[in-house]
Motif scaffolding. Structure first.
Motif, PDB file in Angstrom:
ATOM      1  N   ASN A  24       4.569   2.518  -2.320  1.00 48.51           N
ATOM      2  CA  ASN A  24       5.700   1.825  -1.709  1.00 48.51           C
ATOM      3  C   ASN A  24       6.941   2.721  -1.642  1.00 48.51           C
ATOM      4  OD1 ASN A  24       6.663  -0.433  -0.396  1.00 48.51           O
ATOM      5  ND2 ASN A  24       7.613  -1.282  -2.234  1.00 48.51           N
ATOM      6  N   HIS A  25       6.705   3.962  -1.222  1.00 43.82           N
ATOM      7  CA  HIS A  25       7.787   4.930  -1.092  1.00 43.82           C
ATOM      8  C   HIS A  25       8.268   4.983   0.354  1.00 43.82           C
ATOM      9  CE1 HIS A  25       6.444   7.316  -4.911  1.00 43.82           C
ATOM     10  NE2 HIS A  25       7.034   6.162  -5.191  1.00 43.82           N
ATOM     11  N   GLU A  26       9.539   5.231   0.534  1.00 40.07           N
ATOM     12  CA  GLU A  26      10.090   5.295   1.889  1.00 40.07           C
ATOM     13  C   GLU A  26       9.950   6.692   2.490  1.00 40.07           C
ATOM     14  OE1 GLU A  26      14.182   4.343   1.698  1.00 40.07           O
ATOM     15  OE2 GLU A  26      14.622   5.705   0.036  1.00 40.07           O
ATOM     16  N   LYS A  27       9.586   7.666   1.684  1.00 44.82           N
ATOM     17  CA  LYS A  27       9.412   9.030   2.188  1.00 44.82           C
ATOM     18  C   LYS A  27       8.164   9.677   1.555  1.00 44.82           C
ATOM     19  CE  LYS A  27      14.243  10.005   3.235  1.00 44.82           C
ATOM     20  NZ  LYS A  27      15.407  10.891   2.989  1.00 44.82           N
ATOM     21  N   ILE A  28       7.668  10.705   2.248  1.00 45.26           N
ATOM     22  CA  ILE A  28       6.536  11.487   1.718  1.00 45.26           C
ATOM     23  C   ILE A  28       7.116  12.705   1.015  1.00 45.26           C
ATOM     24  CG2 ILE A  28       4.452  12.793   2.322  1.00 45.26           C
ATOM     25  CD1 ILE A  28       4.332  11.008   4.867  1.00 45.26           C
ATOM     26  N   TYR A  29       6.878  12.767  -0.307  1.00 43.23           N
ATOM     27  CA  TYR A  29       7.426  13.843  -1.126  1.00 43.23           C
ATOM     28  C   TYR A  29       6.360  14.917  -1.404  1.00 43.23           C
ATOM     29  CZ  TYR A  29      11.227  10.546  -1.912  1.00 43.23           C
ATOM     30  OH  TYR A  29      12.278   9.670  -1.724  1.00 43.23           O
ATOM     31  N   PRO A  30       6.791  16.085  -1.859  1.00 50.01           N
ATOM     32  CA  PRO A  30       5.832  17.147  -2.187  1.00 50.01           C
ATOM     33  C   PRO A  30       4.756  16.684  -3.167  1.00 50.01           C
ATOM     34  CG  PRO A  30       8.062  18.017  -2.200  1.00 50.01           C
ATOM     35  CD  PRO A  30       8.189  16.534  -2.021  1.00 50.01           C
ATOM     36  N   GLU A  31       5.122  15.782  -4.089  1.00 52.02           N
ATOM     37  CA  GLU A  31       4.147  15.307  -5.074  1.00 52.02           C
ATOM     38  C   GLU A  31       3.001  14.526  -4.406  1.00 52.02           C
ATOM     39  OE1 GLU A  31       7.883  16.167  -7.243  1.00 52.02           O
ATOM     40  OE2 GLU A  31       7.393  15.066  -5.401  1.00 52.02           O
ATOM     41  N   GLU A  77       8.705  -0.064   6.194  1.00 53.28           N
ATOM     42  CA  GLU A  77       8.089  -0.205   7.511  1.00 53.28           C
ATOM     43  C   GLU A  77       7.751   1.155   8.124  1.00 53.28           C
ATOM     44  OE1 GLU A  77      10.630  -2.531   9.935  1.00 53.28           O
ATOM     45  OE2 GLU A  77      10.509  -4.318   8.661  1.00 53.28           O
ATOM     46  N   PHE A  78       8.593   2.136   7.868  1.00 51.44           N
ATOM     47  CA  PHE A  78       8.373   3.467   8.438  1.00 51.44           C
ATOM     48  C   PHE A  78       8.521   4.522   7.348  1.00 51.44           C
ATOM     49  CE2 PHE A  78      10.133   7.381  10.263  1.00 51.44           C
ATOM     50  CZ  PHE A  78       9.089   7.727  11.110  1.00 51.44           C
ATOM     51  N   ILE A  79       7.512   5.379   7.228  1.00 50.10           N
ATOM     52  CA  ILE A  79       7.542   6.435   6.202  1.00 50.10           C
ATOM     53  C   ILE A  79       7.779   7.772   6.871  1.00 50.10           C
ATOM     54  CG2 ILE A  79       6.245   7.573   4.367  1.00 50.10           C
ATOM     55  CD1 ILE A  79       4.672   5.008   4.029  1.00 50.10           C
ATOM     56  N   ALA A  80       8.838   8.441   6.477  1.00 51.50           N
ATOM     57  CA  ALA A  80       9.173   9.756   7.029  1.00 51.50           C
ATOM     58  C   ALA A  80       8.898  10.834   5.988  1.00 51.50           C
ATOM     59  CB  ALA A  80      10.640   9.779   7.430  1.00 51.50           C
TER      60      ALA A  80
END
Length: 456
Positions: A24-31, A77-80
């Motif tokens: 349930n994250h709003e962004k895609i992180y390096p992890e 709703e949107f993952i960047a």
């Protein structure tokens, strides 16, 4: 950016997106990316960790702890991609270039993440006593060992013989498709003082058929039966036709016909046309017929282009595949089309039955290219000279041609080529397929199944 990523690298990015949704994250992180890469138990990265007694499961647990800190309350709703992930993608492209790879692999993505100065996992690993800098250096060294270097194509040294040339020519004469040309040529031979068929009789036979496209093109350039015969009568010697031995054909006639046969097979045609013989003559640049064409001031390039133009409009699978194979050779900086580039041509063509079989077996163009680049290397200083075929590639074309003839087909098809590749177990193409987890039995069965479905 992602057009240079291999399928496995793209899969890692997609898996990272799935992890971001699950957390349930709003962004895609390096992890997220790192977690996705470590999930491939067969990867070079996981295997290297295993060798150094580093448990990937423990690493993944630490990554999950870090990611849990970034959970948001409301549904996303949107993952960047985060700015850090974008920076890593840019760094990934740089690393792939440094390590001599055209395409981005998961290992390059891993190194870019590992290099990222703000990666929280780095601090966690250092606290656990792991020498992060040493591990980073080790991974660079492992991947550098795979860096492409300038090499000669492995099939250049292939000494396997092709089918006996006399058998090929005799089958050519006996075939109904070609009998008109040679029956007229032999008739002309019987009226002369010679007993061995030369290029001049073959050319006169082509010119006699005034309705053929080849005859019309030659007539436009001033070459007719009359002008050719006039020059022929001026000759007092047939020495230009002979080498060190005499056979049913003069050596130069044999060479011309063998070149014509090679052109036919590369085009995927099961029949030879007068045009093919003329192209063979122009390529051989030897014999009475060729000498007369020069005396009649025929320009080789103009004649070749006028012969090829109408032929090239009739594109078939094999001809298109061979064009794609030559494009791949230029991309790799190679002057040679080997069996592996014919395989790439089949995959790139994409619409044939053979391409469907390979796709069903999981053969994807990016992965196939990656494996083939590892097998044959990349040359950086290649100039745009003529592309030639390896001996093994010629064998495959010949085998495909024979398969098509045995099935009474007018043209060779992609599945004929793929079966011919399977008949060469020690070719570079089969080595590439083996690395991709595909064997000849699966391919043959796949083609058989497709043929049975098409008959229904």
């Amino acid at each position: 950016m992602f057009e240079k990523f291999t399928e496995k690298a793209i899969d890692a990015v997609k898996t990272a997106q799935i992890y971001a949704i699950e957390f349930n994250h709003e962004k895609i992180y390096p992890e997220h990316l790192l977690l996705a890469i470590l999930n491939d138990s067969n990867s070079l990265i996981v295997k290297t960790f295993s060798i150094h007694k580093i448990k990937t499961e423990e690493l993944k647990e630490e990554i999950v702890k870090i990611l849990n800190k970034r959970a948001v309350v409301k549904p996303v709703e949107f993952i960047a991609f985060s700015d850090s992930s974008k920076d890593i993608f840019v760094r990934t492209l740089d690393i792939s270039k440094i390590l001599g790879s055209i395409y981005v692999k998961p290992e390059h993505l891993f190194l870019a993440i590992w290099d990222y100065p703000k990666l929280e996992l780095t601090t966690v690993l250092k606290e656990k006593g792991i020498d992060v800098d040493k591990m980073k250096s080790m991974f660079y060294n492992v991947l550098s060992a795979h860096k492409h270097s300038k090499v000669r194509h492995p099939e250049i040294f292939d000494r396997r013989r092709r089918n006996d040339k006399n058998d090929s020519i005799l089958s050519l004469i006996e075939s109904a498709d070609y009998s008109g040309i040679f029956s007229r040529a032999i008739a002309k031979l019987s009226t002369s003082q010679y007993e061995i068929l030369g290029t001049e009789q073959i050319m006169l036979s082509i010119l006699d058929d005034t309705d053929s496209d080849a005859s019309k093109i030659l007539a436009e350039l001033g070459v007719t039966s009359e002008t050719f015969n006039a020059k022929l009568k001026e000759l007092s010697s047939r020495q230009a036709e002979f080498g060190d031995k005499q056979i049913i054909f003069t050596p130069n006639a044999m060479k011309t016909l063998m070149i014509a046969l090679d052109i036919v097979k590369e085009e995927g045609n099961a029949s030879i046309l007068p045009e093919h013989i003329i192209l063979g003559l122009l390529k051989s640049k030897k014999g009475i017929a060729y000498n007369i064409l020069k005396e009649l001031n025929v320009n080789d390039y103009i004649l070749e282009e006028q012969i090829k133009q109408p032929m090239e409009k009739q594109v078939n699978e094999t001809l298109y595949i061979m064009r794609l194979a030559k494009q791949e050779a230029r991309r790799l900086g190679s002057g040679v089309v080997g069996s592996e580039l014919i395989l790439l041509g089949i995959v790139l063509e994409s619409n044939s039955m053979a391409a469907e079989v390979l796709k069903d077996l999981g053969v994807i163009i990016k992965d196939a290219r990656e494996v083939i680049e590892d097998l044959i290397g990349i040359n950086e200083d290649y100039n745009n000279s003529e592309i030639t075929l390896s001996q093994r590639a010629k064998l495959i074309l010949e085998d495909a041609w024979n398969i098509a003839k045995s099935q009474k087909k007018n043209k060779t098809t992609a599945d004929d080529l793929l079966i011919a590749i399977c008949n060469q177990p020690d070719s570079v193409a089969m080595k590439a397929l083996s690395r991709l987890g595909v064997d000849a039995l699966e391919i043959r069965q796949g083609i058989k199944n497709k043929l049975e479905i098409n008959r229904i």
